[in-house]
Design an enzyme around this catalytic site. Sequence first.
Site, PDB file in Angstrom:
ATOM      1  N   ASN A 121      -0.253  26.969  13.257  1.00 31.44           N
ATOM      2  CA  ASN A 121       0.929  26.122  13.451  1.00 31.44           C
ATOM      3  C   ASN A 121       0.971  25.468  14.825  1.00 31.44           C
ATOM      4  O   ASN A 121       1.216  24.264  14.944  1.00 31.44           O
ATOM      5  CB  ASN A 121       2.207  26.946  13.222  1.00 31.44           C
ATOM      6  CG  ASN A 121       2.425  27.280  11.761  1.00 31.44           C
ATOM      7  OD1 ASN A 121       1.588  26.954  10.911  1.00 31.44           O
ATOM      8  ND2 ASN A 121       3.534  27.921  11.453  1.00 31.44           N
ATOM      9  N   THR A 179      16.234 -23.649  13.831  1.00 25.82           N
ATOM     10  CA  THR A 179      17.077 -22.540  13.384  1.00 25.82           C
ATOM     11  C   THR A 179      17.297 -22.763  11.904  1.00 25.82           C
ATOM     12  O   THR A 179      17.309 -23.918  11.449  1.00 25.82           O
ATOM     13  CB  THR A 179      18.456 -22.482  14.089  1.00 25.82           C
ATOM     14  OG1 THR A 179      19.190 -23.670  13.771  1.00 25.82           O
ATOM     15  CG2 THR A 179      18.311 -22.344  15.601  1.00 25.82           C
ATOM     16  N   HIS A 180      17.468 -21.708  11.147  1.00 19.97           N
ATOM     17  CA  HIS A 180      17.593 -21.818   9.687  1.00 19.97           C
ATOM     18  C   HIS A 180      16.408 -22.597   9.102  1.00 19.97           C
ATOM     19  O   HIS A 180      16.570 -23.250   8.062  1.00 19.97           O
ATOM     20  CB  HIS A 180      18.873 -22.555   9.283  1.00 19.97           C
ATOM     21  CG  HIS A 180      20.130 -21.957   9.796  1.00 19.97           C
ATOM     22  ND1 HIS A 180      20.894 -21.080   9.071  1.00 19.97           N
ATOM     23  CD2 HIS A 180      20.795 -22.136  10.965  1.00 19.97           C
ATOM     24  CE1 HIS A 180      21.979 -20.746   9.778  1.00 19.97           C
ATOM     25  NE2 HIS A 180      21.943 -21.371  10.926  1.00 19.97           N
ATOM     26  N   SER A 207     -11.086 -20.507  -2.510  1.00 20.99           N
ATOM     27  CA  SER A 207     -10.590 -20.084  -3.817  1.00 20.99           C
ATOM     28  C   SER A 207     -11.757 -19.958  -4.772  1.00 20.99           C
ATOM     29  O   SER A 207     -12.742 -20.681  -4.659  1.00 20.99           O
ATOM     30  CB  SER A 207      -9.618 -21.146  -4.332  1.00 20.99           C
ATOM     31  OG  SER A 207      -9.553 -21.122  -5.734  1.00 20.99           O
ATOM     32  N   ASN A 261      -7.739 -21.369   2.748  1.00 18.11           N
ATOM     33  CA  ASN A 261      -6.544 -20.534   2.730  1.00 18.11           C
ATOM     34  C   ASN A 261      -6.394 -19.670   3.978  1.00 18.11           C
ATOM     35  O   ASN A 261      -7.397 -19.207   4.524  1.00 18.11           O
ATOM     36  CB  ASN A 261      -6.554 -19.642   1.493  1.00 18.11           C
ATOM     37  CG  ASN A 261      -6.357 -20.451   0.221  1.00 18.11           C
ATOM     38  OD1 ASN A 261      -5.615 -21.433   0.226  1.00 18.11           O
ATOM     39  ND2 ASN A 261      -7.031 -20.067  -0.834  1.00 18.11           N
ATOM     40  N   GLU A 297      -1.864 -14.154   6.053  1.00 19.91           N
ATOM     41  CA  GLU A 297      -1.114 -13.465   5.000  1.00 19.91           C
ATOM     42  C   GLU A 297      -1.345 -11.964   5.051  1.00 19.91           C
ATOM     43  O   GLU A 297      -0.433 -11.170   4.821  1.00 19.91           O
ATOM     44  CB  GLU A 297      -1.516 -14.020   3.632  1.00 19.91           C
ATOM     45  CG  GLU A 297      -1.132 -15.482   3.466  1.00 19.91           C
ATOM     46  CD  GLU A 297      -1.718 -16.077   2.193  1.00 19.91           C
ATOM     47  OE1 GLU A 297      -0.946 -16.447   1.318  1.00 19.91           O
ATOM     48  OE2 GLU A 297      -2.966 -16.160   2.082  1.00 19.91           O
ATOM     49  N   TYR A 346       8.158  26.036   9.870  1.00 25.34           N
ATOM     50  CA  TYR A 346       7.024  25.450   9.170  1.00 25.34           C
ATOM     51  C   TYR A 346       7.150  25.596   7.664  1.00 25.34           C
ATOM     52  O   TYR A 346       7.482  26.662   7.148  1.00 25.34           O
ATOM     53  CB  TYR A 346       5.710  26.110   9.618  1.00 25.34           C
ATOM     54  CG  TYR A 346       4.526  25.473   8.953  1.00 25.34           C
ATOM     55  CD1 TYR A 346       4.093  24.217   9.350  1.00 25.34           C
ATOM     56  CD2 TYR A 346       3.884  26.087   7.895  1.00 25.34           C
ATOM     57  CE1 TYR A 346       3.030  23.589   8.715  1.00 25.34           C
ATOM     58  CE2 TYR A 346       2.815  25.471   7.253  1.00 25.34           C
ATOM     59  CZ  TYR A 346       2.395  24.216   7.671  1.00 25.34           C
ATOM     60  OH  TYR A 346       1.353  23.600   7.023  1.00 25.34           O
ATOM     61  N   GLN A 374       2.148  19.561   6.435  1.00 25.86           N
ATOM     62  CA  GLN A 374       0.736  19.184   6.489  1.00 25.86           C
ATOM     63  C   GLN A 374       0.568  17.717   6.095  1.00 25.86           C
ATOM     64  O   GLN A 374      -0.349  17.052   6.555  1.00 25.86           O
ATOM     65  CB  GLN A 374      -0.047  20.089   5.518  1.00 25.86           C
ATOM     66  CG  GLN A 374      -1.475  20.340   5.908  1.00 25.86           C
ATOM     67  CD  GLN A 374      -1.565  21.146   7.200  1.00 25.86           C
ATOM     68  OE1 GLN A 374      -0.557  21.590   7.759  1.00 25.86           O
ATOM     69  NE2 GLN A 374      -2.762  21.295   7.693  1.00 25.86           N
ATOM     70  N   LYS A 397       0.053  14.547   8.505  1.00 27.37           N
ATOM     71  CA  LYS A 397      -1.198  14.101   9.134  1.00 27.37           C
ATOM     72  C   LYS A 397      -1.628  12.718   8.648  1.00 27.37           C
ATOM     73  O   LYS A 397      -1.978  11.850   9.441  1.00 27.37           O
ATOM     74  CB  LYS A 397      -2.328  15.096   8.829  1.00 27.37           C
ATOM     75  CG  LYS A 397      -2.329  16.347   9.680  1.00 27.37           C
ATOM     76  CD  LYS A 397      -3.504  17.216   9.243  1.00 27.37           C
ATOM     77  CE  LYS A 397      -3.619  18.493  10.065  1.00 27.37           C
ATOM     78  NZ  LYS A 397      -4.672  19.371   9.500  1.00 27.37           N
TER      79      LYS A 397
END
Lengths: 454, 454, 454, 454
Positions: free
Chosen positions: B114, B159-160, B282, B290, B295, B322, B327, B330
């Site tokens: 532990n 903005t927007h 593509s 692309n 992305e 514990y 575990q 991890k």
Amino acid sequence: MSAQSGRLWETGAALDELVHRFTVGDDPTWDGHLVHWDCLGSAAHARTLARAELLSQAELDALLAGLADIDRRARAGDFAIPEALEDCHTAIEAALTKRCGQAGAKIHAGRSRNDQVATAMRLFMRHHALRWLDLLDAFVAAVTGRIRCDGHIAMPGYTHLRPAMPSRVGQWLHAIAEAGLEQMRAACDLLERLDACPLGTGAGFGVPLPLDRAHSAELLGFSRVQRSALDVQNSRGRLEKYFVRAAVDVAAVLEKMSCDLILFTAAEFGFFGLPEAMTTGSSIMPQKKNPDVLELLRGRSARLRARLFELEWVTGKLPSSYHRDLQLTKEPTIRIALELPELLEVATRVAAGFTINAERLAAAMGPELYATHAALELVQRGVPFREAYRRVAEEIKAGRFDDGAAERWRRSTERFDPAILAALEDERAAWRRETKRYRVRTAAAEAELLPGNH
Amino acid sequence: MSAQSGRLWETGAALDELVHRFTVGDDPTWDGHLVHWDCLGSAAHARTLARAELLSQAELDALLAGLADIDRRARAGDFAIPEALEDCHTAIEAALTKRCGQAGAKIHAGRSRNDQVATAMRLFMRHHALRWLDLLDAFVAAVTGRIRCDGHIAMPGYTHLRPAMPSRVGQWLHAIAEAGLEQMRAACDLLERLDACPLGTGAGFGVPLPLDRAHSAELLGFSRVQRSALDVQNSRGRLEKYFVRAAVDVAAVLEKMSCDLILFTAAEFGFFGLPEAMTTGSSIMPQKKNPDVLELLRGRSARLRARLFELEWVTGKLPSSYHRDLQLTKEPTIRIALELPELLEVATRVAAGFTINAERLAAAMGPELYATHAALELVQRGVPFREAYRRVAEEIKAGRFDDGAAERWRRSTERFDPAILAALEDERAAWRRETKRYRVRTAAAEAELLPGNH
Amino acid sequence: MSAQSGRLWETGAALDELVHRFTVGDDPTWDGHLVHWDCLGSAAHARTLARAELLSQAELDALLAGLADIDRRARAGDFAIPEALEDCHTAIEAALTKRCGQAGAKIHAGRSRNDQVATAMRLFMRHHALRWLDLLDAFVAAVTGRIRCDGHIAMPGYTHLRPAMPSRVGQWLHAIAEAGLEQMRAACDLLERLDACPLGTGAGFGVPLPLDRAHSAELLGFSRVQRSALDVQNSRGRLEKYFVRAAVDVAAVLEKMSCDLILFTAAEFGFFGLPEAMTTGSSIMPQKKNPDVLELLRGRSARLRARLFELEWVTGKLPSSYHRDLQLTKEPTIRIALELPELLEVATRVAAGFTINAERLAAAMGPELYATHAALELVQRGVPFREAYRRVAEEIKAGRFDDGAAERWRRSTERFDPAILAALEDERAAWRRETKRYRVRTAAAEAELLPGNH
Amino acid sequence: MSAQSGRLWETGAALDELVHRFTVGDDPTWDGHLVHWDCLGSAAHARTLARAELLSQAELDALLAGLADIDRRARAGDFAIPEALEDCHTAIEAALTKRCGQAGAKIHAGRSRNDQVATAMRLFMRHHALRWLDLLDAFVAAVTGRIRCDGHIAMPGYTHLRPAMPSRVGQWLHAIAEAGLEQMRAACDLLERLDACPLGTGAGFGVPLPLDRAHSAELLGFSRVQRSALDVQNSRGRLEKYFVRAAVDVAAVLEKMSCDLILFTAAEFGFFGLPEAMTTGSSIMPQKKNPDVLELLRGRSARLRARLFELEWVTGKLPSSYHRDLQLTKEPTIRIALELPELLEVATRVAAGFTINAERLAAAMGPELYATHAALELVQRGVPFREAYRRVAEEIKAGRFDDGAAERWRRSTERFDPAILAALEDERAAWRRETKRYRVRTAAAEAELLPGNH
């Protein structure tokens, strides 16, 4: 007409009413919690405008008096935000214009609602982070108090919810206290991140007026200016996220304590009890005394995480700059600011009030808890640990394991280490000290900008 | 049989194979990333055992040489963790015992898996947080470099997602740089929270041997000991959460930059471009180029949040101490440590490499962007802002808005403020300096405990 | 005293007021939405008690009249739930007891708040799922209507936000309509899962009274009884999760439409517009017309996911049976029931009202969109696809690509396929029909159990 | 060069290697699980091309043989996906072209990777949903088997984790069985939603070739065609979400069972036990027998929710159509398909294997459990429930509560109702029957399209 609608903008067309109600949403409700902070921010902005000679002294005085009045009315529950006015910022400007005429029409020069909201939210969050710190401090004090009184009582230590090694009530509480102190540290980090003034950045592209942003920052008690105007908008939601996380982490400490207490107060464990005044009954089962308070501490602490998630979803995957979605960051932030204090107060009551059943605890200190101690006694006599481990395991299996180690444990460790208690108190005091500068600056800002209101 | 199974524990019964495979899970895979850190932790533990005279000097020397050897083999890809041995901790102890005999059988005295896992994970996280800081530093440097070269180029501010006010490429990049610097600050906070040594707390209830925990902490380069043994276990997942959040927040900066670039490189905006070497095609449409890289930066940054969520779910609503669930902390921690560097490296490449289409940017600087400037010019001539706002709105509506303000903006602000560039560089250097002490201590620990391996 | 407190339980001790307020929480507020459904459930329970001769006819008549009266008062806004009474269930029993005396004291025989709440929530969810279906139906109808009018207009098809292939406005809308229809299907699945009656299972362990559960189920319009009493409690939150997911999935359709429209109405695309009555302005920039309605559709749709997350956190990792945490399932469920209709109504308004800029669309139909068509024309003349793809790619690169394919595409596909329009209408009608049985049964239950109120 | 790179696209420029590795990511690893399904989809596409006379019979035969061979090699672990080829689709086309020459170069006519991936994923999900159903069926059967054997044994019923009313082991298990059956129903809903064929929709805008999509659908065993080409892309992630949710909901059943068993096998409850072969030990405490298997069932079930969250984040807030982010939907979908079976198998082992400690259960049936029964006996003698509740509460408080009701409960309800057992078996069989049509169609598709491989 703006004259008719009172809104701070006007596209010239009648607004679809369904769409209008939808865009306003719950803003008037949540903004009720921001009026004070917007008055403070507006007062600072007015003073900076006057310094740039964009307001006369008389206009400034009128605006400051007007803002102090609005603030007083809001505190008295006497300042409503009509749905038609959308939000507190509009309602405050409208009230100022009504009272001060032309001075009111001048106050929005050199700012946008974008930096205005950011300023109000930052002041709001600073205030509430300081409030949390007070309540967290009280919670840690209650836990430390219990360690001082009851820390010495023996109690099984569990791993995997199976009895593991001998422990003490104080060791269980100590872990809670440390987790609380860690959150005090975290709140200090939060305060530092909030300590940058967004005022004067306009809609996100600065303002072409000679405004002294450092002056505004100083008036509001910030130690630095947030340099990038665009980053002010990009940090909408980002700083709120830090704020909400700090609350979520505090709540996680309460959640764990509640999970423990639900078990330890269960009849099958019976280590601790809840005073009857903290239990509730059943509508159908006459004998029940239920720990609803613990379950709700657990459930409400757990669900705070949903506020964080809400913030993430509202702000995630947005391009730079302001988008109306960001308005939705207000609700989870304000809600959590109001909810966490409730949780802390109740948890403090619970921590101070749970009872201890010494007999059940004593009975639970079975001999197998001491197996590791027995093995390590062999180690101290030179047996390699793996060999010692195997010998003890065999003794247990063969029913030959004796409780000498138990007796020796009981004799050797009778009380909770006072040095640790002192360290806990010291650290608690240290975090309190660490926040003093924010408190001083906040108080100075209030006294300077809204005099007579505090 | 333990002799046969090699596991660190033995209940004496044959283990159900399905259940065994299930409990081992992917640990051997993820633990491959922890071998080095466990060797370091084990070396410190051995030295502390020797100091308490629980190991002879010869035993200590043998163990240290063994650990250095295992570490070297692991780096060379030559140290496997067999599924039967469950995890790296068992595999390392087994290898030591094989090599050093009785000394190997002694090393587990006074520790539990532990605290051992907690130690390895903390060292792992410290190392990776420092690595992130380097890569983040490089990212911010790349962004700052672009500001220096291209910061002056005019660009519409949005903005927007609607054109709002005149801005510059540098102002857009500045917001990214500031967000990056804020994450450097956050990484420093993280390092401070990680800076407490868990070693010597055993299974969560301390160890009845006279081990000097402060000595272990110093050897490993920690500035303090984590006081509460139980809190060490309770902080499994809690500290990992801080670590993962730091990564998530860095990724959110990259996410926002990607969202911007996906738009600004779209044909319809056309402000920026990607070098062909960064585009993909593509399978069906011969003309496509692309922006997959953008992305995926967006998508992979966004999905990092799932690692945080994973940690929350694995650790939430657990009682103290514990539980095997822990575990599962991890995997998300290690994965994120490996993923964030990829994202940062690619984002740095993108930030340094995107191209700028000056003509499209110039063409996009339409007159309406200057409406606010025009209104604020009226303000400077004494017109109340609300009145100025209305006048400009009417001019626009009537098609009478002229571009005097545009001309004046262009003349007045020709370059990105060098004082801000300097401030960015200063702050970047400050955060680097802030982390130096962790780097020095980590390097010293490596040199001291696994000599010759670095 | 229960007599004093009015609560349905009494542990005999004074309740800590802080704890009491905390345990009651917002229940009175949210329960305002459940009064009607609890009246319905209580009426069915009373009839089943009477059938078992545990109530006389006169007692039954008094209770039914009392429940109808409470229901009427609640609809008129005239039935408050005092904080002292905790929730609507207590308030209703108290009101009945006040009005009907001993009959009121008898109504809780054979039920617990546990099955009572489950019943009310299930009726509430069934009602709102049906309401969503109506609004979703209207949304799909609006989208289909736009296809009928504007479906033929050419529009670039995008992948990776880059022009890809020729498409039509109708094809974009068609995808939205299909996604809407899929959610109609999903709502039908939801209704089927909700179609099991929990009444009569008590606290989770059944009720030792000869109550005819099938009779209760039939009265309330459920087609089956939920067999396991314990599963009724375990399904608290589970069924709510299905309900909330259904809403989240509907909102995801609106989110995607909003994301598209934010882009397509941006000046740089310019394909579509919003009527001025749906745009909003800026407090500082006089020229702005912002698509707040779209941004809030996006943001509010996105944040609905947080309600789901809230439910998961409140209910996850709980052992079987009732825990007070489950009370926290009410808020997200009720909120989402109220929020989704707003989103659907606004989205329907937007879908019906957005304008189309035919010139910008026509201008956007650049020749490269037809590259794939050109390649596939070669394929039809026998060229292997990979070869055709390469040839077209080279033509484009060399600037030799001609627009013959474009011309042929324009000639060949002039309108949106009416067979698909018919299929959409058919499927929409089919899902409506599928829900009819739930509507009929619900209406019958209302008419039978609360006569005169509808 | 495409000739060199082997990729299905080519922008003509050398690709940045860092960017290339980043865009490929882990696709080759995850795609290993899709080879079979892509072979199936490709075989159907080839037959539809041949039907449209775009392939000769000889070319078709060569392709079908090639696909069957690739499928066989993949099953034998002998078909690698090189990183340079990005994904399984490219690797398969490359292998076909190598083997069949021009026929290979023709197969991609009329499809895009976009619809190809969607087809493979849908087949993959259908297969795994059916596999889950089998394992879930086995789990419910194991639970039902335990009810049959041990259902009659008395056991306290808990609410709020406090003893509430008398219950039986069978009633606890019954709730688990019902929850399992509900997930069988949900899997059937899932199969219906997956039952639409995406093949032939190209990149999202259809394909200008005379391909018979209904024929492809039939060949692959789908009962309908997914009408909208764009919706095929929009449903990437949407259908995966349904799939992952179905798994998450199954896991939630296991999570609850594990939470119960962790408590009920704890020494303090002692109702149930785990066979030693299912327990694990401690590295330091020789006496420990830990329920790691239960804790990991809880933790791994809980963390599955993170996969859902991952999907939501990858796909949320995206505009219509394909974006590279969607590639990231593969990992969580495939991982969950592999993880859930492990959880189900282990949970079935646990459900069949846990032991029952009849003495501890009997001892736990304390008199207060019968308080509600006592009150309801009074009700049956005409006492209003509220009065009966008060009387019993007073008897308990005064220590006068007798256990007559206990005795009567024991006499009255001695076994688990066989009618319910029969109903459980019937419903289980019904859901199995419901899925038969999918199994038949899937098997037919395999036999027809990859003959000799099954």
